[in-house]
Design a protein around this motif. Structure first.
Motif, PDB file in Angstrom:
ATOM      1  N   LEU A   1      13.549   0.501  -2.092  1.00 55.64           N
ATOM      2  CA  LEU A   1      12.750   1.716  -1.926  1.00 55.64           C
ATOM      3  C   LEU A   1      12.717   2.438  -3.272  1.00 55.64           C
ATOM      4  O   LEU A   1      13.739   2.534  -3.962  1.00 55.64           O
ATOM      5  CB  LEU A   1      13.350   2.617  -0.842  1.00 55.64           C
ATOM      6  N   ALA A   2      11.548   2.931  -3.639  1.00 48.84           N
ATOM      7  CA  ALA A   2      11.374   3.555  -4.954  1.00 48.84           C
ATOM      8  C   ALA A   2      12.097   4.895  -5.023  1.00 48.84           C
ATOM      9  O   ALA A   2      12.326   5.552  -3.999  1.00 48.84           O
ATOM     10  CB  ALA A   2       9.879   3.752  -5.212  1.00 48.84           C
ATOM     11  N   ARG A   3      12.474   5.274  -6.238  1.00 54.96           N
ATOM     12  CA  ARG A   3      13.029   6.629  -6.425  1.00 54.96           C
ATOM     13  C   ARG A   3      11.924   7.664  -6.249  1.00 54.96           C
ATOM     14  O   ARG A   3      12.159   8.758  -5.762  1.00 54.96           O
ATOM     15  CB  ARG A   3      13.602   6.765  -7.842  1.00 54.96           C
ATOM     16  N   ASP A   4      10.739   7.303  -6.668  1.00 54.14           N
ATOM     17  CA  ASP A   4       9.587   8.201  -6.521  1.00 54.14           C
ATOM     18  C   ASP A   4       9.187   8.292  -5.047  1.00 54.14           C
ATOM     19  O   ASP A   4       9.519   7.410  -4.253  1.00 54.14           O
ATOM     20  CB  ASP A   4       8.386   7.652  -7.302  1.00 54.14           C
ATOM     21  N   VAL A   5       8.435   9.322  -4.730  1.00 50.85           N
ATOM     22  CA  VAL A   5       7.906   9.427  -3.376  1.00 50.85           C
ATOM     23  C   VAL A   5       6.377   9.389  -3.424  1.00 50.85           C
ATOM     24  O   VAL A   5       5.776   9.721  -4.439  1.00 50.85           O
ATOM     25  CB  VAL A   5       8.364  10.735  -2.666  1.00 50.85           C
ATOM     26  N   ASN A   6       5.793   8.970  -2.313  1.00 48.52           N
ATOM     27  CA  ASN A   6       4.325   8.979  -2.235  1.00 48.52           C
ATOM     28  C   ASN A   6       3.841  10.353  -1.770  1.00 48.52           C
ATOM     29  O   ASN A   6       4.643  11.292  -1.625  1.00 48.52           O
ATOM     30  CB  ASN A   6       3.834   7.840  -1.339  1.00 48.52           C
ATOM     31  N   GLY A   7       2.532  10.436  -1.536  1.00 50.87           N
ATOM     32  CA  GLY A   7       1.922  11.719  -1.176  1.00 50.87           C
ATOM     33  C   GLY A   7       2.510  12.340   0.083  1.00 50.87           C
ATOM     34  O   GLY A   7       2.445  13.547   0.285  1.00 50.87           O
ATOM     35  N   LYS A   8       3.085  11.485   0.941  1.00 52.56           N
ATOM     36  CA  LYS A   8       3.663  12.018   2.191  1.00 52.56           C
ATOM     37  C   LYS A   8       5.142  12.332   2.032  1.00 52.56           C
ATOM     38  O   LYS A   8       5.793  12.792   2.970  1.00 52.56           O
ATOM     39  CB  LYS A   8       3.487  10.985   3.313  1.00 52.56           C
ATOM     40  N   GLY A   9       5.687  12.030   0.841  1.00 47.41           N
ATOM     41  CA  GLY A   9       7.092  12.323   0.610  1.00 47.41           C
ATOM     42  C   GLY A   9       8.029  11.178   0.938  1.00 47.41           C
ATOM     43  O   GLY A   9       9.242  11.383   1.001  1.00 47.41           O
ATOM     44  N   TYR A  10       7.487   9.992   1.173  1.00 44.75           N
ATOM     45  CA  TYR A  10       8.338   8.848   1.501  1.00 44.75           C
ATOM     46  C   TYR A  10       8.684   8.051   0.239  1.00 44.75           C
ATOM     47  O   TYR A  10       7.816   7.833  -0.615  1.00 44.75           O
ATOM     48  CB  TYR A  10       7.640   7.912   2.482  1.00 44.75           C
ATOM     49  N   HIS A  11       9.919   7.578   0.180  1.00 40.93           N
ATOM     50  CA  HIS A  11      10.313   6.622  -0.861  1.00 40.93           C
ATOM     51  C   HIS A  11       9.733   5.265  -0.469  1.00 40.93           C
ATOM     52  O   HIS A  11      10.247   4.601   0.420  1.00 40.93           O
ATOM     53  CB  HIS A  11      11.846   6.541  -0.954  1.00 40.93           C
ATOM     54  N   TYR A  12       8.645   4.910  -1.095  1.00 39.54           N
ATOM     55  CA  TYR A  12       7.912   3.711  -0.670  1.00 39.54           C
ATOM     56  C   TYR A  12       8.611   2.438  -1.149  1.00 39.54           C
ATOM     57  O   TYR A  12       9.397   2.449  -2.103  1.00 39.54           O
ATOM     58  CB  TYR A  12       6.475   3.755  -1.197  1.00 39.54           C
ATOM     59  N   ALA A  13       8.301   1.334  -0.493  1.00 40.15           N
ATOM     60  CA  ALA A  13       8.872   0.032  -0.855  1.00 40.15           C
ATOM     61  C   ALA A  13       8.156  -0.518  -2.076  1.00 40.15           C
ATOM     62  O   ALA A  13       6.958  -0.285  -2.273  1.00 40.15           O
ATOM     63  CB  ALA A  13       8.714  -0.927   0.314  1.00 40.15           C
ATOM     64  N   HIS A  14       8.901  -1.239  -2.902  1.00 39.06           N
ATOM     65  CA  HIS A  14       8.257  -1.909  -4.040  1.00 39.06           C
ATOM     66  C   HIS A  14       9.088  -3.120  -4.447  1.00 39.06           C
ATOM     67  O   HIS A  14      10.250  -3.274  -4.053  1.00 39.06           O
ATOM     68  CB  HIS A  14       8.074  -0.931  -5.214  1.00 39.06           C
ATOM     69  N   MET A  15       8.481  -4.010  -5.231  1.00 41.52           N
ATOM     70  CA  MET A  15       9.184  -5.202  -5.716  1.00 41.52           C
ATOM     71  C   MET A  15      10.079  -4.795  -6.875  1.00 41.52           C
ATOM     72  O   MET A  15       9.589  -4.539  -7.966  1.00 41.52           O
ATOM     73  CB  MET A  15       8.170  -6.235  -6.205  1.00 41.52           C
TER      74      MET A  15
ATOM     75  N   ASP B   1       0.885  -1.167   0.000  1.00 37.60           N
ATOM     76  CA  ASP B   1       0.000   0.000   0.000  1.00 37.60           C
ATOM     77  C   ASP B   1       0.924   1.218   0.000  1.00 37.60           C
ATOM     78  O   ASP B   1       1.333   1.706   1.058  1.00 37.60           O
ATOM     79  CB  ASP B   1      -0.906  -0.039   1.237  1.00 37.60           C
ATOM     80  N   THR B   2       1.278   1.673  -1.188  1.00 36.84           N
ATOM     81  CA  THR B   2       2.374   2.650  -1.307  1.00 36.84           C
ATOM     82  C   THR B   2       2.042   3.978  -0.636  1.00 36.84           C
ATOM     83  O   THR B   2       2.925   4.687  -0.166  1.00 36.84           O
ATOM     84  CB  THR B   2       2.743   2.892  -2.789  1.00 36.84           C
ATOM     85  N   GLU B   3       0.749   4.328  -0.577  1.00 40.31           N
ATOM     86  CA  GLU B   3       0.408   5.614   0.049  1.00 40.31           C
ATOM     87  C   GLU B   3       0.577   5.571   1.567  1.00 40.31           C
ATOM     88  O   GLU B   3       0.824   6.582   2.209  1.00 40.31           O
ATOM     89  CB  GLU B   3      -1.016   6.042  -0.320  1.00 40.31           C
ATOM     90  N   LYS B   4       0.437   4.377   2.154  1.00 39.13           N
ATOM     91  CA  LYS B   4       0.591   4.265   3.612  1.00 39.13           C
ATOM     92  C   LYS B   4       2.021   3.925   4.016  1.00 39.13           C
ATOM     93  O   LYS B   4       2.371   4.003   5.198  1.00 39.13           O
ATOM     94  CB  LYS B   4      -0.364   3.212   4.162  1.00 39.13           C
ATOM     95  N   CYS B   5       2.831   3.500   3.037  1.00 40.49           N
ATOM     96  CA  CYS B   5       4.211   3.113   3.341  1.00 40.49           C
ATOM     97  C   CYS B   5       5.006   4.348   3.787  1.00 40.49           C
ATOM     98  O   CYS B   5       4.886   5.421   3.202  1.00 40.49           O
ATOM     99  CB  CYS B   5       4.856   2.495   2.105  1.00 40.49           C
ATOM    100  N   LYS B   6       5.816   4.177   4.846  1.00 35.76           N
ATOM    101  CA  LYS B   6       6.635   5.299   5.324  1.00 35.76           C
ATOM    102  C   LYS B   6       8.093   5.151   4.916  1.00 35.76           C
ATOM    103  O   LYS B   6       8.953   5.901   5.400  1.00 35.76           O
ATOM    104  CB  LYS B   6       6.515   5.429   6.844  1.00 35.76           C
ATOM    105  N   GLY B   7       8.375   4.174   4.080  1.00 33.31           N
ATOM    106  CA  GLY B   7       9.730   4.044   3.527  1.00 33.31           C
ATOM    107  C   GLY B   7      10.804   3.776   4.562  1.00 33.31           C
ATOM    108  O   GLY B   7      11.946   4.219   4.386  1.00 33.31           O
TER     109      GLY B   7
END
Lengths: 361, 75, 257
Positions: B32-46, B11-17
């Motif tokens: 951790l993604a190069r992109d950030v979510n709405g909160k500014g965190y580099h979220y985890a991804h496969m 859940d990338t929007e809830k992830c705090k990286g």
């Protein structure tokens, strides 16, 4: 007719608790109220009604046990005396802030500090103006007899659950230690789990069932706007108490030229003082506040066209007199007479104070 | 000779990286993604989906419970 | 089969092996990234779910970072004054003996201001579970020294490192409580690896099972991190914890009767 007994005020508090279906008592020993817990331990209500009695490690723990028990929708109580009530002040404001019903008994002794173990009425401010932090009020009942010690236990629980607010019985070492005839209340069963859910299921932490949201017992809201709205709600509740719950007694007031205002054991002393004064031809009456919050403001104001002076008699340096003056608002002279530090005034002293203040003697 | 294949959904929007899942993953699937979510965190991804064995290690250590783990037998 | 279609085949409701338990609410946790509280909350929620005791569990939250724990687990909660959670839990468990009652407390709450309450609840052997989260610092108030702060550890109120000569020594609470006859199960766990979380969940289950038998208190300390307070990244915090906290606060069961 219930059982008629000769009992100590403190013992009656314990007996009345068992008989009104109280679920739990949590206390810590302190003179002059230790008989409350001692009586409960001798009576063993756990075998009779299932009532839980716990000697806590401190007054602080005891009041927080009360918070836990009250959160479950149970009828729970504690008792203590002045220094112990100071320790409980934190828990009491949390109870008020979480809107929990509970009974606290303060058998007042002289202060400040460790003070003395003799009776006093110097915790009036603490009881009616606060004691703990924040804008909250307790329902405060002041018994003047052992009979009222019995009657006010159940009444306190009724009011506490009606308003979801802690109630306090403010008494002192005189009423707590003296023996008097008392007609004990009939036994009432403790509430069943079903009854608790029916009565308090919207807030009590009885276990979250699938048919409702979780219940949370808390006084915290970090959102100031919501916290202000909550405070408005509390204030509305206190106004409703003021409107509906004032209790008082008037003695010899019909023809009175002067008025004593006194509660609890001071009211008993004033009754004798009235006899002495009337023999001397001084027409004096007594207005006895039974509820100290809500305070009988209107009832005092109704006497203002009639009396020429009011003497507030308390075993304190002058605490309740401030509420009398607020009610009177300068319309007639109000004076205070008090003994303190554990000294009990005599009726003669009270009459003398009345004469000195109002009759130019 | 992986007997199981797996995948995760974050859940990338809830992830705090926080990156704890990255460390916990035994097969180095997560970055951790190069992109950030709405909160500014580099979220985890496969980042390396093929390596996932669906062991749930990432899910267990995730403080925000934002990872759902899937697992099935390799065909 | 392309990689995308293979993924689609795997990500399928029937293949779910790990997902958020319904005992955890959807509310986003207010904790900092990597905070151990989140993992512990989840572990407790999962055990409550596994044991099917959601309707019978009452939590008592403390003052500190986890004051708002009631926003995350979908059970009835009481929020206690600072340090007093064991007193609330005592009354709740005595008045409702069929319920599963637990307190959730940090090191400031339990080991400092609430020392008397935890000591006596343990000594009375109340039928409750206590979760004691030890991250050696006050988190919510901004990283001040706790009774469990390690010697030399820098905090907001020990800016030159904790000096044990003037501030006392880091308290090993679990060891103290294990000495009391009223404690039945005392263990020190952690939650930084999948294995540690699984072990923690076993301890939680044992704790809740013990409350049924009315034979004393179950005390579960969890050594955790506070990356904001320690001023380290979440991953570095775990490393620091292993290097510095575990030697002083050794993991393992101290008592199991």
């Amino acid at each position: 007719m219930g059982d008629i007994r000769l009992m100590k005020g403190n013992e009656v508090i314990a007996e009345a608790a068992i008989r009104c279906g109280c679920d739990g008592y949590f206390g810590y020993p302190i003179t002059p109220q230790s008989e409350v817990m001692e009586t409960l331990m001798i009576r063993r209500p756990e075998l009779e009604t299932g009532m839980v009695v716990v000697q806590a490690e401190s007054e602080v723990a005891a009041i927080n046990m009360v918070y836990g028990g009250a959160s479950c929708g149970k009828k729970v109580m504690t008792s203590s005396s002045s220094p112990g009530i100071s320790l409980k002040a934190e828990g009491i404001t949390y109870l008020a802030g979480a809107e929990l019903p509970a009974l606290i008994v303060n058998v007042v002794r002289g202060g400040p500090g460790l003070g003395t173990i003799q009776p006093a009425q110097s915790d009036y401010f603490q009881a009616v103006k606060g004691g703990g932090h924040g804008d909250y009020k307790l329902i405060v009942l002041a018994p003047a007899s052992v009979q009222e010690m019995n009657d006010f236990v159940e009444l306190s629980f009724d009011l506490a659950f009606k308003y979801l607010n802690p109630a306090l019985i403010l008494t002192d070492g005189v009423i707590g230690q003296m023996m008097e005839k008392v007609e004990l209340s009939e036994f009432k069963p403790r509430w069943t789990e079903e009854e608790i859910i029916a009565k308090s299921g919207t807030w009590a932490t009885t276990g979250k069932t699938a048919d409702r949201e979780r219940n949370i017992s808390t006084s915290l809201d970090l959102d100031s706007a919501k916290q202000e709205i909550f405070n408005h709600k509390l204030q509305a509740k206190y106004r409703a108490m003021q409107e509906n719950e004032v209790r008082f007694e008037k003695i010899n007031c019909d023809d009175a030229d002067y008025l004593f205002v006194a509660y609890g054991s001071s009211a008993r002393i004033c009754q004798k003082a009235i006899e002495i004064a009337r023999k001397k031809g001084i027409k004096v009456g007594l207005l006895r506040p039974i509820t100290l919050f809500p305070y009988p403001i209107k009832q005092i104001q109704e006497m203002l066209g009639q009396v020429k002076g009011i003497l507030s008699v308390e075993m304190s340096a002058g605490q309740m007199v401030e509420d009398v003056r607020l009610a009177v608002n300068g319309k007639v002279p109000v004076e205070h007479y008090g003994r303190y530090g554990g000294i009990i005034p005599t009726p003669d002293e009270v009459v003398e104070a009345l004469e000195q203040n109002f009759l130019g003697e | 000779m992986a007997k199981f294949i797996g995948a995760i959904v974050v859940d990338t929007e809830k992830c705090k990286g926080c990156g704890l899942c990255v460390v916990a993953c035994p097969t180095k699937v997560i970055e951790l993604a190069r992109d950030v979510n709405g909160k500014g965190y580099h979220y985890a991804h496969m980042a390396n989906a093929a390596a996932c064995i669906g062991c749930s290690s990432c899910g267990l250590v995730c403080p925000d419970t934002v990872i759902t783990v899937y697992r099935t037998k390799a065909s | 089969m392309t990689a995308t279609t293979e993924l689609k085949n795997i990500i399928n409701e029937e293949n779910v092996v790990y997902k958020k338990t319904s005992v955890l609410l959807d509310n986003e946790m207010h904790y900092c990234p990597g905070c151990t509280h989140g993992v512990i909350h989840k572990a407790i929620a999962e055990v409550i779910d596994d044991m099917d005791i959601q309707e019978k569990t009452i939590g008592v939250s403390p003052v500190g970072c986890s004051v708002l724990a009631y926003n995350y687990l979908d059970i009835d909660w009481q929020q206690a004054a600072h340090g007093r959670a064991p007193a609330l839990a005592t009354a709740t468990s005595r008045l409702m003996p069929e319920k599963y009652v637990f307190t959730y407390q940090g090191d400031g709450d339990l080991a400092s201001i609430g020392c008397a309450e935890i000591m006596h609840a343990c000594n009375r052997g109340e039928s409750i579970v206590v979760f004691f989260v030890n991250n050696a610092i006050y988190g919510m108030t901004g990283g001040q020294m706790a009774p469990t702060t390690l010697e030399g550890q820098v905090t907001a109120t020990s800016p030159y490192g904790r000096d044990c000569q003037t501030t006392g020594f880091p308290m090993r609470i679990s060891e103290m409580l294990a000495m009391l006859p009223g404690t039945r199960f005392v263990t020190r766990e952690s939650a930084e690896t999948p294995g540690a979380v699984r072990k923690l969940k076993k301890a939680i289950r044992k704790g809740f099972e013990n409350t049924r038998e009315n034979k004393g208190i179950s005390f579960i300390e969890i050594v955790g991190t506070c990356s904001s307070g320690w001023k380290l990244s979440p991953v570095k915090s775990n490393e620091w914890m292993k290097e510095n906290m575990f030697p002083y606060y050794p993991l393992g069961t101290l008592k199991d009767e």
